[in-house]
Design a protein around this motif. Structure first.
Motif, mmCIF file in Angstrom:
data_model
loop_
_atom_site.group_PDB
_atom_site.id
_atom_site.type_symbol
_atom_site.label_atom_id
_atom_site.label_comp_id
_atom_site.label_asym_id
_atom_site.label_seq_id
_atom_site.Cartn_x
_atom_site.Cartn_y
_atom_site.Cartn_z
ATOM 1 N N PRO A 75 -1.039 7.272 -10.408
ATOM 2 C CA PRO A 75 -1.285 6.084 -9.577
ATOM 3 C C PRO A 75 -2.674 5.502 -9.840
ATOM 4 O O PRO A 75 -3.619 6.228 -10.125
ATOM 5 N N TRP A 76 -2.758 4.190 -9.750
ATOM 6 C CA TRP A 76 -4.030 3.477 -9.858
ATOM 7 C C TRP A 76 -4.550 3.176 -8.456
ATOM 8 O O TRP A 76 -3.781 2.855 -7.566
ATOM 9 N N TYR A 77 -5.875 3.258 -8.286
ATOM 10 C CA TYR A 77 -6.534 2.916 -7.025
ATOM 11 C C TYR A 77 -7.558 1.832 -7.290
ATOM 12 O O TYR A 77 -8.275 1.883 -8.289
ATOM 13 N N PHE A 78 -7.633 0.868 -6.389
ATOM 14 C CA PHE A 78 -8.592 -0.231 -6.485
ATOM 15 C C PHE A 78 -9.705 0.005 -5.475
ATOM 16 O O PHE A 78 -9.451 0.281 -4.306
ATOM 17 N N PRO B 298 0.828 -1.206 0.000
ATOM 18 C CA PRO B 298 0.000 0.000 0.000
ATOM 19 C C PRO B 298 0.866 1.261 0.000
ATOM 20 O O PRO B 298 1.883 1.339 0.702
ATOM 21 N N ASN B 299 0.479 2.217 -0.804
ATOM 22 C CA ASN B 299 1.121 3.537 -0.867
ATOM 23 C C ASN B 299 2.593 3.483 -1.261
ATOM 24 O O ASN B 299 3.365 4.371 -0.910
ATOM 25 N N VAL B 300 3.001 2.442 -1.984
ATOM 26 C CA VAL B 300 4.363 2.337 -2.483
ATOM 27 C C VAL B 300 4.285 2.187 -4.002
ATOM 28 O O VAL B 300 3.637 1.267 -4.507
ATOM 29 N N TRP C 97 -11.119 0.238 -11.012
ATOM 30 C CA TRP C 97 -9.754 0.748 -11.034
ATOM 31 C C TRP C 97 -9.819 2.137 -11.639
ATOM 32 O O TRP C 97 -10.387 2.320 -12.714
ATOM 33 N N ASP C 98 -9.258 3.134 -10.960
ATOM 34 C CA ASP C 98 -9.200 4.476 -11.530
ATOM 35 C C ASP C 98 -8.077 5.268 -10.868
ATOM 36 O O ASP C 98 -7.292 4.716 -10.100
ATOM 37 N N HIS C 99 -8.018 6.560 -11.157
ATOM 38 C CA HIS C 99 -6.960 7.415 -10.620
ATOM 39 C C HIS C 99 -7.455 8.278 -9.454
ATOM 40 O O HIS C 99 -6.750 9.184 -9.019
ATOM 41 N N ASN C 100 -8.640 8.011 -8.960
ATOM 42 C CA ASN C 100 -9.241 8.789 -7.877
ATOM 43 C C ASN C 100 -9.234 7.964 -6.590
ATOM 44 O O ASN C 100 -9.855 6.912 -6.537
ATOM 45 N N PRO C 101 -8.581 8.441 -5.525
ATOM 46 C CA PRO C 101 -8.495 7.638 -4.298
ATOM 47 C C PRO C 101 -9.812 7.479 -3.544
ATOM 48 O O PRO C 101 -9.902 6.639 -2.657
ATOM 49 N N ILE C 102 -10.841 8.251 -3.889
ATOM 50 C CA ILE C 102 -12.092 8.174 -3.122
ATOM 51 C C ILE C 102 -13.298 7.745 -3.958
ATOM 52 O O ILE C 102 -14.432 7.878 -3.513
#
Length: 91
Positions: free
Chosen positions: A75-78, A13-15, A44-49
């Motif tokens: 960064p990608w967020y799941f 996470p966060n790396v 999957w997108d580029h938005n953390p929320i």
């Protein structure tokens, strides 16, 4: 609500990582109602929320999924949300 036990065997996470092959695992979801788990909405997108919406992208109640993402400078967020057979989600 977050899915319990969400981890990755391929990423921390966060790396930041250049590995585009990702495996994610989580604890099995338990539906407190009588209908049972239908599956999960994922995104999957580029938005953390962001919050995923239907249709189901994972059917049933598995505890892992693997993906290959396109290379990208951002960064990608799941995001994952369990959904029961009555159509209720736990966002």
């Amino acid at each position: 609500m977050t899915v319990p036990g969400l981890t990755s065997s391929t990423h921390l996470p966060n790396v930041q990582s250049c590995n585009d092959q990702i495996t994610i695992t989580w604890d099995p979801e338990v539906d407190i109602g009588p209908s049972g788990i239908a599956g999960y909405w994922t995104l999957w997108d580029h938005n953390p929320i962001s919050q995923p919406l239907g249709p189901l992208s994972i059917v049933g109640n598995p505890t892992s999924a693997s993906y290959v993402l396109a290379s990208d400078a951002q960064p990608w967020y799941f995001h994952i949300t369990p959904v029961d057979n009555a159509g209720n989600n736990q966002n």
